[in-house]
Design a protein around this motif. Structure first.
Motif, PDB file in Angstrom:
ATOM      1  N   ASP A   1       0.834  -1.208   0.000  1.00 28.88           N
ATOM      2  CA  ASP A   1       0.000   0.000   0.000  1.00 28.88           C
ATOM      3  C   ASP A   1       0.864   1.252   0.000  1.00 28.88           C
ATOM      4  OD1 ASP A   1      -2.260  -1.593   0.061  1.00 28.88           O
ATOM      5  OD2 ASP A   1      -2.595  -1.332   2.216  1.00 28.88           O
ATOM      6  N   PHE A   2       1.911   1.269   0.838  1.00 29.89           N
ATOM      7  CA  PHE A   2       2.835   2.405   0.894  1.00 29.89           C
ATOM      8  C   PHE A   2       3.479   2.637  -0.464  1.00 29.89           C
ATOM      9  CE2 PHE A   2       7.314   3.612   1.151  1.00 29.89           C
ATOM     10  CZ  PHE A   2       7.198   4.897   1.662  1.00 29.89           C
ATOM     11  N   LEU A   3       3.979   1.572  -1.070  1.00 30.73           N
ATOM     12  CA  LEU A   3       4.652   1.711  -2.361  1.00 30.73           C
ATOM     13  C   LEU A   3       3.717   2.269  -3.426  1.00 30.73           C
ATOM     14  CD1 LEU A   3       6.790  -1.554  -2.328  1.00 30.73           C
ATOM     15  CD2 LEU A   3       7.593   0.796  -2.005  1.00 30.73           C
ATOM     16  N   ALA A   4       2.455   1.882  -3.381  1.00 28.11           N
ATOM     17  CA  ALA A   4       1.476   2.419  -4.334  1.00 28.11           C
ATOM     18  C   ALA A   4       1.232   3.905  -4.081  1.00 28.11           C
ATOM     19  CB  ALA A   4       0.168   1.637  -4.237  1.00 28.11           C
ATOM     20  N   LYS A   5       1.175   4.295  -2.824  1.00 28.61           N
ATOM     21  CA  LYS A   5       0.926   5.709  -2.471  1.00 28.61           C
ATOM     22  C   LYS A   5       2.062   6.622  -2.902  1.00 28.61           C
ATOM     23  CE  LYS A   5      -1.986   4.756   1.519  1.00 28.61           C
ATOM     24  NZ  LYS A   5      -2.066   4.760   2.988  1.00 28.61           N
ATOM     25  N   VAL A   6       3.293   6.126  -2.842  1.00 27.93           N
ATOM     26  CA  VAL A   6       4.450   6.977  -3.154  1.00 27.93           C
ATOM     27  C   VAL A   6       4.977   6.770  -4.574  1.00 27.93           C
ATOM     28  CG1 VAL A   6       5.125   7.150  -0.725  1.00 27.93           C
ATOM     29  CG2 VAL A   6       6.141   5.364  -2.168  1.00 27.93           C
ATOM     30  N   ASP A   7       4.285   5.980  -5.355  1.00 31.49           N
ATOM     31  CA  ASP A   7       4.707   5.740  -6.733  1.00 31.49           C
ATOM     32  C   ASP A   7       4.802   7.072  -7.482  1.00 31.49           C
ATOM     33  OD1 ASP A   7       5.392   4.104  -8.975  1.00 31.49           O
ATOM     34  OD2 ASP A   7       3.370   4.444  -9.758  1.00 31.49           O
ATOM     35  N   GLY A   8       5.951   7.341  -8.074  1.00 30.29           N
ATOM     36  CA  GLY A   8       6.165   8.568  -8.826  1.00 30.29           C
ATOM     37  C   GLY A   8       6.465   9.793  -7.981  1.00 30.29           C
ATOM     38  N   ALA A   9       6.683   9.606  -6.675  1.00 31.16           N
ATOM     39  CA  ALA A   9       6.888  10.741  -5.770  1.00 31.16           C
ATOM     40  C   ALA A   9       8.344  11.189  -5.666  1.00 31.16           C
ATOM     41  CB  ALA A   9       6.377  10.394  -4.372  1.00 31.16           C
ATOM     42  N   TYR A  10       9.260  10.444  -6.255  1.00 28.95           N
ATOM     43  CA  TYR A  10      10.673  10.739  -6.057  1.00 28.95           C
ATOM     44  C   TYR A  10      11.321  11.334  -7.304  1.00 28.95           C
ATOM     45  CZ  TYR A  10       9.611   7.494  -2.297  1.00 28.95           C
ATOM     46  OH  TYR A  10       9.027   6.854  -1.240  1.00 28.95           O
ATOM     47  N   ALA A  11      12.223  12.280  -7.082  1.00 26.46           N
ATOM     48  CA  ALA A  11      12.957  12.918  -8.177  1.00 26.46           C
ATOM     49  C   ALA A  11      14.004  11.974  -8.769  1.00 26.46           C
ATOM     50  CB  ALA A  11      13.625  14.197  -7.681  1.00 26.46           C
ATOM     51  N   ARG A  12      14.455  11.021  -7.983  1.00 22.58           N
ATOM     52  CA  ARG A  12      15.437  10.024  -8.417  1.00 22.58           C
ATOM     53  C   ARG A  12      15.246   8.790  -7.541  1.00 22.58           C
ATOM     54  NH1 ARG A  12      17.619  14.273  -6.452  1.00 22.58           N
ATOM     55  NH2 ARG A  12      18.381  14.982  -8.445  1.00 22.58           N
ATOM     56  N   PRO A  13      15.826   7.664  -7.928  1.00 24.70           N
ATOM     57  CA  PRO A  13      15.672   6.461  -7.097  1.00 24.70           C
ATOM     58  C   PRO A  13      16.211   6.689  -5.688  1.00 24.70           C
ATOM     59  CG  PRO A  13      16.569   5.888  -9.254  1.00 24.70           C
ATOM     60  CD  PRO A  13      16.590   7.394  -9.162  1.00 24.70           C
ATOM     61  N   PRO A  14      15.600   6.055  -4.686  1.00 31.59           N
ATOM     62  CA  PRO A  14      16.098   6.170  -3.309  1.00 31.59           C
ATOM     63  C   PRO A  14      17.557   5.710  -3.225  1.00 31.59           C
ATOM     64  CG  PRO A  14      13.937   5.171  -3.333  1.00 31.59           C
ATOM     65  CD  PRO A  14      14.394   5.240  -4.766  1.00 31.59           C
ATOM     66  N   TYR A  15      18.302   6.353  -2.331  1.00 34.00           N
ATOM     67  CA  TYR A  15      19.706   6.031  -2.104  1.00 34.00           C
ATOM     68  C   TYR A  15      19.778   5.169  -0.845  1.00 34.00           C
ATOM     69  CZ  TYR A  15      24.755   6.879  -1.966  1.00 34.00           C
ATOM     70  OH  TYR A  15      26.117   6.729  -1.975  1.00 34.00           O
ATOM     71  N   VAL A  16      20.053   3.889  -1.020  1.00 32.53           N
ATOM     72  CA  VAL A  16      20.021   2.914   0.069  1.00 32.53           C
ATOM     73  C   VAL A  16      21.427   2.658   0.596  1.00 32.53           C
ATOM     74  CG1 VAL A  16      19.353   0.571   0.735  1.00 32.53           C
ATOM     75  CG2 VAL A  16      18.005   1.816  -0.994  1.00 32.53           C
ATOM     76  N   LEU A  17      21.576   2.760   1.915  1.00 31.90           N
ATOM     77  CA  LEU A  17      22.849   2.472   2.580  1.00 31.90           C
ATOM     78  C   LEU A  17      22.623   1.368   3.595  1.00 31.90           C
ATOM     79  CD1 LEU A  17      23.793   6.179   3.277  1.00 31.90           C
ATOM     80  CD2 LEU A  17      24.807   4.717   1.529  1.00 31.90           C
ATOM     81  N   ARG A  18      23.138   0.204   3.307  1.00 30.89           N
ATOM     82  CA  ARG A  18      23.108  -0.892   4.273  1.00 30.89           C
ATOM     83  C   ARG A  18      24.424  -0.800   5.033  1.00 30.89           C
ATOM     84  NH1 ARG A  18      20.111  -6.422   3.643  1.00 30.89           N
ATOM     85  NH2 ARG A  18      20.974  -7.519   5.413  1.00 30.89           N
ATOM     86  N   LEU A  19      24.356  -0.613   6.337  1.00 27.21           N
ATOM     87  CA  LEU A  19      25.516  -0.245   7.137  1.00 27.21           C
ATOM     88  C   LEU A  19      26.080  -1.411   7.943  1.00 27.21           C
ATOM     89  CD1 LEU A  19      23.993   3.073   8.506  1.00 27.21           C
ATOM     90  CD2 LEU A  19      25.414   2.782   6.470  1.00 27.21           C
ATOM     91  N   ARG A  20      27.395  -1.351   8.170  1.00 30.31           N
ATOM     92  CA  ARG A  20      28.038  -2.272   9.096  1.00 30.31           C
ATOM     93  C   ARG A  20      29.136  -1.512   9.820  1.00 30.31           C
ATOM     94  NH1 ARG A  20      32.308  -3.096   5.855  1.00 30.31           N
ATOM     95  NH2 ARG A  20      32.347  -4.322   4.061  1.00 30.31           N
ATOM     96  N   PRO A  21      29.375  -1.825  11.085  1.00 30.54           N
ATOM     97  CA  PRO A  21      30.422  -1.138  11.834  1.00 30.54           C
ATOM     98  C   PRO A  21      31.789  -1.345  11.183  1.00 30.54           C
ATOM     99  CG  PRO A  21      29.008  -2.413  13.300  1.00 30.54           C
ATOM    100  CD  PRO A  21      28.647  -2.796  11.900  1.00 30.54           C
ATOM    101  N   LEU A  22      32.651  -0.363  11.311  1.00 27.52           N
ATOM    102  CA  LEU A  22      33.996  -0.456  10.747  1.00 27.52           C
ATOM    103  C   LEU A  22      34.789  -1.612  11.349  1.00 27.52           C
ATOM    104  CD1 LEU A  22      35.039   3.276  10.503  1.00 27.52           C
ATOM    105  CD2 LEU A  22      34.590   1.719   8.605  1.00 27.52           C
ATOM    106  N   ASP A  23      34.495  -1.956  12.589  1.00 24.76           N
ATOM    107  CA  ASP A  23      35.251  -3.027  13.250  1.00 24.76           C
ATOM    108  C   ASP A  23      34.611  -4.395  13.077  1.00 24.76           C
ATOM    109  OD1 ASP A  23      33.076  -2.582  14.848  1.00 24.76           O
ATOM    110  OD2 ASP A  23      34.193  -2.330  16.704  1.00 24.76           O
TER     111      ASP A  23
END
Length: 97
Positions: free
Chosen positions: A74-96
């Motif tokens: 439902d969320f994805l349908a509501k925000v379809d076409g709402a972005y100027a560019r694709p979302p920038y995804v950062l999957r994080l992990r600690p440096l150590d």
């Protein structure tokens, strides 16, 4: 170890109010999921019309289940076409790690 993800959404100016409302609904529903440790949407103070999603999950299986929830579709349908560019995804992990 938990999984941390940060996503930046560059929202079209005219779509910001509706998109922000959709994010609020998504956050409220997602926080009730068993594997969701943190799920917060924030508005950037430095960059106009940028929403930042900060997520922390107990494990990958929780993310996989989340993506199958009806309210995510439902969320994805509501925000379809709402972005100027694709979302920038950062999957994080600690440096150590």
């Amino acid at each position: 170890m938990s999984i941390e993800i940060t996503v930046l959404f560059d929202v079209l100016p005219g779509r910001l109010p509706d998109t922000a409302a959709a994010f609020k609904e998504l956050c409220a529903a997602t926080r009730r999921e068993a594997g969701a440790i943190r799920f917060d949407a924030c508005l950037s103070e430095q960059h106009e019309n940028v929403i930042v999603l900060v997520e922390e999950w107990a494990h990958q299986a929780a993310i996989d289940l989340h993506m199958k929830e009806g309210y995510v579709a439902d969320f994805l349908a509501k925000v379809d076409g709402a972005y100027a560019r694709p979302p920038y995804v950062l999957r994080l992990r600690p440096l150590d790690a």
